[in-house]
Design a protein around this motif. Structure first.
Motif, PDB file in Angstrom:
ATOM      1  N   UNK A 347       0.854  -1.183   0.000  1.00 47.22           N
ATOM      2  CA  UNK A 347       0.000   0.000   0.000  1.00 47.22           C
ATOM      3  C   UNK A 347       0.895   1.239   0.000  1.00 47.22           C
ATOM      4  N   UNK A 348       0.487   2.249  -0.773  1.00 44.19           N
ATOM      5  CA  UNK A 348       1.290   3.464  -0.912  1.00 44.19           C
ATOM      6  C   UNK A 348       0.420   4.711  -0.770  1.00 44.19           C
ATOM      7  N   UNK A 349      -0.102   4.962   0.404  1.00 41.21           N
ATOM      8  CA  UNK A 349      -0.949   6.153   0.554  1.00 41.21           C
ATOM      9  C   UNK A 349      -0.135   7.445   0.581  1.00 41.21           C
ATOM     10  N   UNK A 350      -0.694   8.502  -0.036  1.00 45.99           N
ATOM     11  CA  UNK A 350      -0.072   9.817   0.070  1.00 45.99           C
ATOM     12  C   UNK A 350      -0.054  10.215   1.538  1.00 45.99           C
ATOM     13  N   UNK A 351       1.049  10.756   1.943  1.00 49.04           N
ATOM     14  CA  UNK A 351       1.170  11.116   3.366  1.00 49.04           C
ATOM     15  C   UNK A 351       0.151  12.171   3.763  1.00 49.04           C
ATOM     16  N   UNK A 392       9.285  11.546   7.979  1.00 51.72           N
ATOM     17  CA  UNK A 392       9.172  11.301   6.533  1.00 51.72           C
ATOM     18  C   UNK A 392      10.098  10.166   6.104  1.00 51.72           C
ATOM     19  N   UNK A 393      11.297  10.111   6.643  1.00 48.76           N
ATOM     20  CA  UNK A 393      12.215   9.019   6.317  1.00 48.76           C
ATOM     21  C   UNK A 393      11.662   7.683   6.809  1.00 48.76           C
ATOM     22  N   UNK A 394      11.089   7.696   8.017  1.00 47.41           N
ATOM     23  CA  UNK A 394      10.503   6.475   8.558  1.00 47.41           C
ATOM     24  C   UNK A 394       9.276   6.054   7.741  1.00 47.41           C
ATOM     25  N   UNK A 395       8.514   7.046   7.284  1.00 44.41           N
ATOM     26  CA  UNK A 395       7.332   6.770   6.470  1.00 44.41           C
ATOM     27  C   UNK A 395       7.727   6.099   5.157  1.00 44.41           C
ATOM     28  N   UNK A 396       8.844   6.508   4.579  1.00 44.46           N
ATOM     29  CA  UNK A 396       9.341   5.850   3.362  1.00 44.46           C
ATOM     30  C   UNK A 396       9.625   4.374   3.616  1.00 44.46           C
ATOM     31  N   UNK A 397      10.167   4.078   4.789  1.00 48.31           N
ATOM     32  CA  UNK A 397      10.391   2.673   5.141  1.00 48.31           C
ATOM     33  C   UNK A 397       9.068   1.923   5.233  1.00 48.31           C
ATOM     34  N   UNK A 398       8.059   2.540   5.880  1.00 50.36           N
ATOM     35  CA  UNK A 398       6.759   1.885   5.995  1.00 50.36           C
ATOM     36  C   UNK A 398       6.156   1.586   4.627  1.00 50.36           C
ATOM     37  N   UNK A 399       6.344   2.494   3.660  1.00 51.23           N
ATOM     38  CA  UNK A 399       5.754   2.321   2.337  1.00 51.23           C
ATOM     39  C   UNK A 399       6.416   1.218   1.517  1.00 51.23           C
ATOM     40  N   UNK A 400       7.602   0.790   1.917  1.00 49.81           N
ATOM     41  CA  UNK A 400       8.288  -0.251   1.141  1.00 49.81           C
ATOM     42  C   UNK A 400       7.911  -1.661   1.576  1.00 49.81           C
ATOM     43  N   UNK A 401       6.892  -1.804   2.385  1.00 47.31           N
ATOM     44  CA  UNK A 401       6.373  -3.146   2.699  1.00 47.31           C
ATOM     45  C   UNK A 401       5.910  -3.795   1.406  1.00 47.31           C
ATOM     46  N   UNK A 402       6.414  -5.000   1.125  1.00 46.96           N
ATOM     47  CA  UNK A 402       6.128  -5.611  -0.168  1.00 46.96           C
ATOM     48  C   UNK A 402       5.975  -7.117  -0.051  1.00 46.96           C
ATOM     49  N   UNK A 457      10.826 -10.259   3.542  1.00 39.69           N
ATOM     50  CA  UNK A 457      12.089 -10.388   4.260  1.00 39.69           C
ATOM     51  C   UNK A 457      11.962  -9.927   5.717  1.00 39.69           C
ATOM     52  N   UNK A 458      12.539 -10.707   6.618  1.00 42.42           N
ATOM     53  CA  UNK A 458      12.529 -10.324   8.029  1.00 42.42           C
ATOM     54  C   UNK A 458      13.384  -9.079   8.270  1.00 42.42           C
ATOM     55  N   UNK A 459      14.331  -8.788   7.356  1.00 41.46           N
ATOM     56  CA  UNK A 459      15.147  -7.579   7.503  1.00 41.46           C
ATOM     57  C   UNK A 459      14.277  -6.328   7.470  1.00 41.46           C
ATOM     58  N   UNK A 460      13.180  -6.382   6.712  1.00 38.94           N
ATOM     59  CA  UNK A 460      12.291  -5.226   6.638  1.00 38.94           C
ATOM     60  C   UNK A 460      11.599  -4.993   7.978  1.00 38.94           C
ATOM     61  N   UNK A 461      10.977  -6.031   8.510  1.00 37.53           N
ATOM     62  CA  UNK A 461      10.264  -5.848   9.779  1.00 37.53           C
ATOM     63  C   UNK A 461      11.230  -5.512  10.909  1.00 37.53           C
ATOM     64  N   UNK A 474      13.457  11.622  17.973  1.00 38.58           N
ATOM     65  CA  UNK A 474      13.881  12.673  17.054  1.00 38.58           C
ATOM     66  C   UNK A 474      15.234  12.422  16.426  1.00 38.58           C
ATOM     67  N   UNK A 475      15.699  11.175  16.473  1.00 37.53           N
ATOM     68  CA  UNK A 475      16.997  10.835  15.888  1.00 37.53           C
ATOM     69  C   UNK A 475      16.833  10.424  14.427  1.00 37.53           C
ATOM     70  N   UNK A 476      17.802  10.815  13.627  1.00 40.62           N
ATOM     71  CA  UNK A 476      17.737  10.567  12.191  1.00 40.62           C
ATOM     72  C   UNK A 476      17.749   9.072  11.875  1.00 40.62           C
ATOM     73  N   UNK A 477      16.895   8.651  10.945  1.00 39.10           N
ATOM     74  CA  UNK A 477      16.877   7.265  10.452  1.00 39.10           C
ATOM     75  C   UNK A 477      16.942   7.303   8.938  1.00 39.10           C
ATOM     76  N   UNK A 478      17.434   6.217   8.370  1.00 38.06           N
ATOM     77  CA  UNK A 478      17.505   6.105   6.911  1.00 38.06           C
ATOM     78  C   UNK A 478      16.390   5.218   6.406  1.00 38.06           C
ATOM     79  N   UNK A 479      15.860   5.511   5.211  1.00 36.30           N
ATOM     80  CA  UNK A 479      14.822   4.645   4.640  1.00 36.30           C
ATOM     81  C   UNK A 479      15.355   3.234   4.397  1.00 36.30           C
ATOM     82  N   UNK A 480      14.453   2.278   4.365  1.00 33.19           N
ATOM     83  CA  UNK A 480      14.830   0.876   4.152  1.00 33.19           C
ATOM     84  C   UNK A 480      15.483   0.667   2.789  1.00 33.19           C
ATOM     85  N   UNK A 481      14.976   1.346   1.773  1.00 36.05           N
ATOM     86  CA  UNK A 481      15.531   1.232   0.431  1.00 36.05           C
ATOM     87  C   UNK A 481      16.056   2.583  -0.025  1.00 36.05           C
TER      88      UNK A 481
END
Length: 481
Positions: A347-351, A392-402, A457-461, A474-481
């Protein structure tokens, strides 16, 4: 010196006059015409009039070409009167090639007489001939025999009935008489796509079936983007409706469907023969397109055999009895599955359309509340405002559930999820839930709104769970992809 120079000029002028006079005498038109070499008359092997048909007999078989017949619907002469091969009236064929076969006997020029009465014709490929061409005219019949290619590479040996001579004729004039009737068949199996103006093709629906799909017939429908009810980034003009409803992958699926249109075979192999002999009675793969006639595209259906050891298949269009051979690699839809066609991103909902995102584990549940849009977007969790850029970076990770692989696991047999992501929307729309289930390996199971079960992949979860505390801090995270 001046006197010598004057004498020299007088001599030059005198010589020039003599040359001019000679040129006048030599180039007089009447004398030049008399001296010209006469062009020898053209010698014809055949010079026939009133040709009614041409019958070809060669190693490939026998067929007869007729001129087109004028009808009341033909309009002016020549319209609707294309030449045809008897028995192949329902098969599209190039009118120019067939027309040439009727025209050549009217003026087949000799390129030289090899022998007036050679002792043997076998060395010329004329006993027996490679091809026998019988030309029926209004006044009788003529027969042309075609033999071997001449050593010069541009001519062939020929002879005609009632004449003991062996003649040379240009190869390009006679090549069509060495072919099969099916060699003239139009190799276009399906029509080219009709563009809808938006980069896709015009059609109402496409059905894929056959033995390769093991009873899971695939249906893809074309529908307006606004009719999909999908507020996310995946909205597109197509949707899977069977074997179940799912989003269609424009990235992976569209190239496969585009390959249904504009199919060209490598050759025609048979006409009017039993399809079972070519593996087409119970086809390995089928496709049917329901077109939109008012937009210039009618419906059609094609069946295909299983690819052979050489990577070729036999294909046949419904409504035609011509069987073609084509390269399986040129038919990307041949063995495509519903999983290949569906969108793998769950699922890819607009934020800006989301009111809240919940991330749930057995230990806790965190709800991110969203308000505002674009640069005014605000995020709160547990009554605290969060850093929008971090979320927003964390949200990008959530959107890459596949979905990575399909499974045959029943949703009813699943244990409790170890991770759940829930999207709640600002407009009236049911929440969307993605649940993840442990398998004890590097893969985890996943389903959407309680539906079909896939693996990922379990790496995603692991990243979704690990990044949760950092986002809240409030610490910086990188998107999954």
């Amino acid at each position: 010196m001046p006197k010598k120079r004057a004498v020299f000029l007088v001599l030059v002028l005198a010589a020039s006059g003599v040359l001019a006079f000679l040129a006048f005498i030599l180039l007089k038109p009447e004398e030049a015409d008399a001296a010209a070499v006469e062009t020898p008359p053209v010698e014809y092997i055949l010079n026939l009039e009133g040709i009614k048909s041409v019958t070809v007999k060669n190693a490939e078989g026998e067929f007869t070409v007729f001129p087109g017949k004028e009808t009341e619907d033909s309009g002016t002469a020549g319209n609707g009167a294309a030449p045809f091969i008897a028995g192949f009236e329902d098969c599209a064929m190039p009118a120019w090639d067939l027309g040439r076969m009727l025209e050549v006997p009217a003026s087949l020029v000799s390129r030289g007489l090899v022998g007036e009465a050679p002792a043997e014709r076998a060395p010329f490929g004329l006993d027996p001939p490679r091809a026998e061409v019988r030309i029926e005219t209004e006044s009788g019949e003529a027969v042309l025999y075609i033999g071997n290619d001449a050593p010069d590479g541009s001519n062939v040996y020929t002879a005609k009935k009632g004449d003991s001579g062996v003649y040379l004729a240009e190869s390009w004039n006679l090549g069509n008489y060495l072919k099969r009737a099916l060699d003239f068949a139009d190799l276009a199996v399906t029509p080219p796509p009709v563009d809808d103006g938006a980069g896709a093709f015009v059609c109402d629906s496409i059905r894929l079936g056959g033995l390769v799909r093991r009873g899971e017939e695939i249906t893809v429908v074309k529908e307006p983007i606004e009719a999909t009810g999908q507020p996310g980034l995946m909205a597109g003009p197509f949707r899977l409706t069977s074997p179940f409803g799912a989003q269609f992958s424009m990235d992976k699926g569209l190239p496969a469907l585009q390959g249904i249109f504009g199919i060209r075979a490598s050759r025609a192999v048979a006409k009017g023969e039993d399809p079972a002999s070519y593996g087409l009675a119970e086809p390995w793969s089928t496709v049917a397109v329901n077109g939109t006639l008012e937009k210039g595209m009618g419906g059609f259906a094609v069946r295909s055999s299983r690819p052979d050891a050489s990577g070729n298949v036999y294909v046949m269009k419904e409504g035609s009895d011509v069987i073609f051979e084509a390269a399986a690699s040129a038919l990307p839809w041949l063995s495509v599955s519903w999983f290949d066609l569906m969108e793998k991103l769950i699922v890819l909902p607009y934020i800006d359309s989301v009111a809240a995102v919940e991330v749930r584990t057995p230990e806790r549940a965190v709800e991110f509340a969203l308000s505002g849009e674009k640069d005014d977007l605000k995020i709160r969790a547990g009554g605290v405002d969060l850093d929008v850029s971090v979320f927003r970076s964390y949200y990008q990770t959530l959107l890459t559930a596949s979905y990575e692989e399909r499974t045959d696991i029943s949703p009813a047999s699943l244990p409790s999820p170890f991770l759940e992501v829930v999207y709640r929307y600002r407009e009236a729309k049911d929440p969307e839930r993605i649940r993840f289930y442990s398998t004890g390996s590097r893969r985890v199971l996943v389903n959407y709104n309680g539906g079909r079960v896939y693996s990922t992949y379990s790496a995603y979860t692991g990243k979704v769970i690990a990044d949760l505390d950092q986002v809240l801090a409030g610490q910086k995270v990188l998107p999954y992809l």
